[in-house]
Design a protein around this motif. Structure first.
Motif, PDB file in Angstrom:
ATOM      1  N   ARG A 141       0.819  -1.205   0.000  1.00 58.79           N
ATOM      2  CA  ARG A 141       0.000   0.000   0.000  1.00 58.79           C
ATOM      3  C   ARG A 141       0.859   1.264   0.000  1.00 58.79           C
ATOM      4  NH1 ARG A 141      -4.441   0.365   4.391  1.00 58.79           N
ATOM      5  NH2 ARG A 141      -4.955   2.158   3.060  1.00 58.79           N
ATOM      6  N   GLY A 142       0.631   2.093  -0.997  1.00 60.74           N
ATOM      7  CA  GLY A 142       1.228   3.413  -1.071  1.00 60.74           C
ATOM      8  C   GLY A 142       0.140   4.416  -1.362  1.00 60.74           C
ATOM      9  N   PRO A 143       0.453   5.703  -1.355  1.00 56.74           N
ATOM     10  CA  PRO A 143      -0.577   6.706  -1.609  1.00 56.74           C
ATOM     11  C   PRO A 143      -1.045   6.708  -3.059  1.00 56.74           C
ATOM     12  CG  PRO A 143       1.574   7.743  -1.421  1.00 56.74           C
ATOM     13  CD  PRO A 143       1.770   6.306  -1.065  1.00 56.74           C
ATOM     14  N   ASP A 144      -2.331   6.986  -3.262  1.00 51.78           N
ATOM     15  CA  ASP A 144      -2.819   7.254  -4.608  1.00 51.78           C
ATOM     16  C   ASP A 144      -2.134   8.532  -5.086  1.00 51.78           C
ATOM     17  OD1 ASP A 144      -4.204   7.130  -6.952  1.00 51.78           O
ATOM     18  OD2 ASP A 144      -6.146   7.709  -6.094  1.00 51.78           O
ATOM     19  N   PHE A 145      -1.735   8.582  -6.365  1.00 55.08           N
ATOM     20  CA  PHE A 145      -0.928   9.706  -6.815  1.00 55.08           C
ATOM     21  C   PHE A 145      -1.171  10.006  -8.286  1.00 55.08           C
ATOM     22  CE2 PHE A 145       1.464   6.089  -8.221  1.00 55.08           C
ATOM     23  CZ  PHE A 145       2.150   6.498  -9.351  1.00 55.08           C
ATOM     24  N   ARG A 146      -0.761  11.195  -8.688  1.00 53.90           N
ATOM     25  CA  ARG A 146      -0.721  11.601 -10.086  1.00 53.90           C
ATOM     26  C   ARG A 146       0.627  12.268 -10.339  1.00 53.90           C
ATOM     27  NH1 ARG A 146      -4.697   9.249  -9.062  1.00 53.90           N
ATOM     28  NH2 ARG A 146      -6.876   9.671  -9.668  1.00 53.90           N
ATOM     29  N   ARG A 147       1.271  11.923 -11.424  1.00 55.01           N
ATOM     30  CA  ARG A 147       2.504  12.593 -11.817  1.00 55.01           C
ATOM     31  C   ARG A 147       2.140  13.676 -12.830  1.00 55.01           C
ATOM     32  NH1 ARG A 147       8.271   9.761 -13.233  1.00 55.01           N
ATOM     33  NH2 ARG A 147       9.457  11.667 -13.604  1.00 55.01           N
ATOM     34  N   VAL A 148       2.511  14.920 -12.533  1.00 53.12           N
ATOM     35  CA  VAL A 148       2.081  16.046 -13.357  1.00 53.12           C
ATOM     36  C   VAL A 148       3.253  17.003 -13.566  1.00 53.12           C
ATOM     37  CG1 VAL A 148      -0.280  15.881 -12.484  1.00 53.12           C
ATOM     38  CG2 VAL A 148       1.331  17.442 -11.378  1.00 53.12           C
ATOM     39  N   THR A 149       3.028  17.981 -14.422  1.00 58.28           N
ATOM     40  CA  THR A 149       4.007  19.039 -14.654  1.00 58.28           C
ATOM     41  C   THR A 149       3.328  20.385 -14.514  1.00 58.28           C
ATOM     42  OG1 THR A 149       5.280  17.667 -16.186  1.00 58.28           O
ATOM     43  CG2 THR A 149       5.642  20.043 -16.304  1.00 58.28           C
ATOM     44  N   GLY A 150       3.870  21.260 -13.674  1.00 60.24           N
ATOM     45  CA  GLY A 150       3.414  22.628 -13.601  1.00 60.24           C
ATOM     46  C   GLY A 150       2.151  22.853 -12.801  1.00 60.24           C
ATOM     47  N   ALA A 151       1.801  24.143 -12.683  1.00 59.87           N
ATOM     48  CA  ALA A 151       0.703  24.573 -11.828  1.00 59.87           C
ATOM     49  C   ALA A 151      -0.639  23.989 -12.246  1.00 59.87           C
ATOM     50  CB  ALA A 151       0.646  26.098 -11.827  1.00 59.87           C
ATOM     51  N   ALA A 152      -0.936  24.021 -13.551  1.00 61.31           N
ATOM     52  CA  ALA A 152      -2.225  23.515 -14.013  1.00 61.31           C
ATOM     53  C   ALA A 152      -2.368  22.025 -13.723  1.00 61.31           C
ATOM     54  CB  ALA A 152      -2.394  23.788 -15.504  1.00 61.31           C
ATOM     55  N   GLY A 153      -1.278  21.290 -13.888  1.00 65.15           N
ATOM     56  CA  GLY A 153      -1.309  19.857 -13.602  1.00 65.15           C
ATOM     57  C   GLY A 153      -1.577  19.578 -12.139  1.00 65.15           C
ATOM     58  N   VAL A 154      -0.970  20.368 -11.259  1.00 64.94           N
ATOM     59  CA  VAL A 154      -1.199  20.202  -9.826  1.00 64.94           C
ATOM     60  C   VAL A 154      -2.661  20.481  -9.492  1.00 64.94           C
ATOM     61  CG1 VAL A 154      -0.698  21.173  -7.539  1.00 64.94           C
ATOM     62  CG2 VAL A 154       1.167  20.682  -9.129  1.00 64.94           C
ATOM     63  N   ALA A 155      -3.226  21.534 -10.056  1.00 64.85           N
ATOM     64  CA  ALA A 155      -4.622  21.884  -9.772  1.00 64.85           C
ATOM     65  C   ALA A 155      -5.573  20.779 -10.210  1.00 64.85           C
ATOM     66  CB  ALA A 155      -4.975  23.201 -10.468  1.00 64.85           C
ATOM     67  N   ARG A 186      -3.206  26.694   0.790  1.00 60.45           N
ATOM     68  CA  ARG A 186      -4.356  26.436  -0.067  1.00 60.45           C
ATOM     69  C   ARG A 186      -3.874  26.180  -1.500  1.00 60.45           C
ATOM     70  NH1 ARG A 186      -6.236  31.050   2.951  1.00 60.45           N
ATOM     71  NH2 ARG A 186      -7.744  30.411   4.546  1.00 60.45           N
ATOM     72  N   LEU A 187      -4.691  25.448  -2.273  1.00 58.36           N
ATOM     73  CA  LEU A 187      -4.336  25.128  -3.652  1.00 58.36           C
ATOM     74  C   LEU A 187      -4.102  26.406  -4.464  1.00 58.36           C
ATOM     75  CD1 LEU A 187      -3.998  23.168  -6.030  1.00 58.36           C
ATOM     76  CD2 LEU A 187      -6.487  23.199  -6.294  1.00 58.36           C
ATOM     77  N   GLU A 188      -4.937  27.399  -4.263  1.00 56.46           N
ATOM     78  CA  GLU A 188      -4.807  28.634  -5.038  1.00 56.46           C
ATOM     79  C   GLU A 188      -3.449  29.294  -4.825  1.00 56.46           C
ATOM     80  OE1 GLU A 188      -8.878  27.456  -4.331  1.00 56.46           O
ATOM     81  OE2 GLU A 188      -7.240  27.916  -2.922  1.00 56.46           O
ATOM     82  N   GLU A 189      -2.934  29.219  -3.598  1.00 58.16           N
ATOM     83  CA  GLU A 189      -1.624  29.804  -3.296  1.00 58.16           C
ATOM     84  C   GLU A 189      -0.508  29.033  -3.976  1.00 58.16           C
ATOM     85  OE1 GLU A 189      -2.482  31.476   1.189  1.00 58.16           O
ATOM     86  OE2 GLU A 189      -2.230  29.327   0.875  1.00 58.16           O
ATOM     87  N   ALA A 190      -0.624  27.702  -3.985  1.00 56.07           N
ATOM     88  CA  ALA A 190       0.391  26.881  -4.644  1.00 56.07           C
ATOM     89  C   ALA A 190       0.407  27.139  -6.147  1.00 56.07           C
ATOM     90  CB  ALA A 190       0.135  25.402  -4.364  1.00 56.07           C
ATOM     91  N   VAL A 191      -0.769  27.199  -6.752  1.00 52.27           N
ATOM     92  CA  VAL A 191      -0.866  27.435  -8.191  1.00 52.27           C
ATOM     93  C   VAL A 191      -0.240  28.777  -8.558  1.00 52.27           C
ATOM     94  CG1 VAL A 191      -2.495  27.883 -10.064  1.00 52.27           C
ATOM     95  CG2 VAL A 191      -2.844  25.928  -8.541  1.00 52.27           C
TER      96      VAL A 191
END
Length: 338
Positions: free
Chosen positions: A125-139, A189-194
């Motif tokens: 068991r590991g965390p569910d995850f997504r591999r992304v690039t950049g701010a839009a991908g994180v959001a 918050r997500l908005e701050e990270a983006v």
């Protein structure tokens, strides 16, 4: 006399490691400390000290090769994740043992996305995850994983320790952080990270937020199995570092760690970290050790490297592990000069 070269001689665990190597109960050792920082504590605690390039510098391995010859080194013991890739790639060129896994093992362990995919493949068991690039991908990934109904987290795909780790939590109290918490709070918050993240060029992992008690499994492996090791708690966090540990007797954790060691073909030291029931980190290097008078893992690894103890003899020492033994880290200081 055995001469040991230890990298990252200013690392948080370096002072205790140096003392353990000296207090081996068998012979005198000569410690050669290296670090990229002039103020590393190894300058004062080792028999000799050298400034070297950062571990990610292509010249790092060449500098260490030269030091091994000049200082008459018998074993090289790397401490930092940053030191591993170049040492792993060049370990066959060293005339002495280098306590590092293969380049492929180091690469797969340091790539957190590949590590998490591996965990899924072997049923750990590991965390569910997504591999992304950049701010839009994180959001987008954060919302796929349940934000804002539940907090998530992210970190760079390639990182060390807690560097770059942030929790995305819509309920974070920014005023409380500003007024009452130390700088460097990990929740936002997500908005701050983006707003802060670049649009591209940075590979990131967005993950479910693991919750629960933190535990690790530490030990020595042979590329296929755990030769000697044990689980421990990881508690008392300060500035991203755990300050208190208690050894555990947990066959389930050892089985989980054994499956990961076998799949990644880890050699020498390893540290596998869990939060709750989720494995969140695999480090193919030495980490904080809970020492006993009759069980000194770093020294045993040095003896193994020198051919002075077999894997079977190491495995026979498993019964010496004392569950409930605690380690308390603390700050200390040295005075010197003018």
């Amino acid at each position: 006399m055995t001469t040991i070269l230890v990298t990252a001689a200013g690392a948080p665990g370096a002072a205790r490691l140096f003392r353990a190597l000296r207090e081996n109960g068998e012979r005198d050792v000569r410690l050669v400390g290296v670090d990229m920082a002039e103020r590393a504590v190894g300058r004062h605690l080792c028999d000799t000290f050298h400034l070297v390039p950062r571990g990610a510098d292509p010249s790092f391995a060449d500098v260490l090769l030269d030091l091994v010859e000049r200082e008459g080194v018998d074993v090289v013991l790397p401490q930092s994740s940053h030191d591993l890739p170049h040492l792993a790639a060049r370990r066959g060129e060293f005339p002495v043992p280098v306590l590092v896994s293969s380049p492929e093992t180091v690469r797969r362990s340091n790539d957190k996305a590949e590590t998490y995919a591996l965990l899924q493949r072997i049923g750990v068991r590991g965390p569910d995850f997504r591999r992304v690039t950049g701010a839009a991908g994180v959001a987008a990934a954060a919302r796929e994983l349940g934000y804002p109904e539940r907090p998530v987290c992210f970190k760079p795909v390639f990182s060390s320790g807690s560097r770059g780790f942030r929790v995305l939590d819509p309920a974070v109290d920014r005023a409380h952080q500003l007024l009452y918490e130390r700088p460097g709070a990990v929740a936002m918050r997500l908005e701050e990270a983006v707003e802060l993240l670049p649009e591209d060029g940075v590979d990131l992992l967005v993950m479910e937020l693991a919750v629960g008690d933190e535990r690790t499994v530490d030990g020595i492996a042979d590329g296929a199995r755990i030769v000697l090791g044990h689980p421990k708690t990881r508690e008392g966090m300060r500035a991203g570092l755990a300050m208190y540990f208690v050894t555990l007797d947990d066959d389930g954790l050892m089985d989980t760690a054994g499956r990961i060691v076998r799949e990644l073909a880890i050699e020498w030291f390893f540290n596998i970290q869990l939060v709750g029931e989720l494995v969140i980190e695999v480090n193919p290097r030495i980490s904080t050790i809970v020492y006993q008078d009759d069980l000194n893992l770093p020294w045993l690894a040095v003896k193994r490297a020198l051919g002075e103890i077999s894997d079977e003899e190491l495995a026979s020492l498993r019964s010496r592990v004392l569950p409930g033994r605690a380690a308390l880290r603390h700050f200390d200081q040295l005075e010197f000069g003018p």
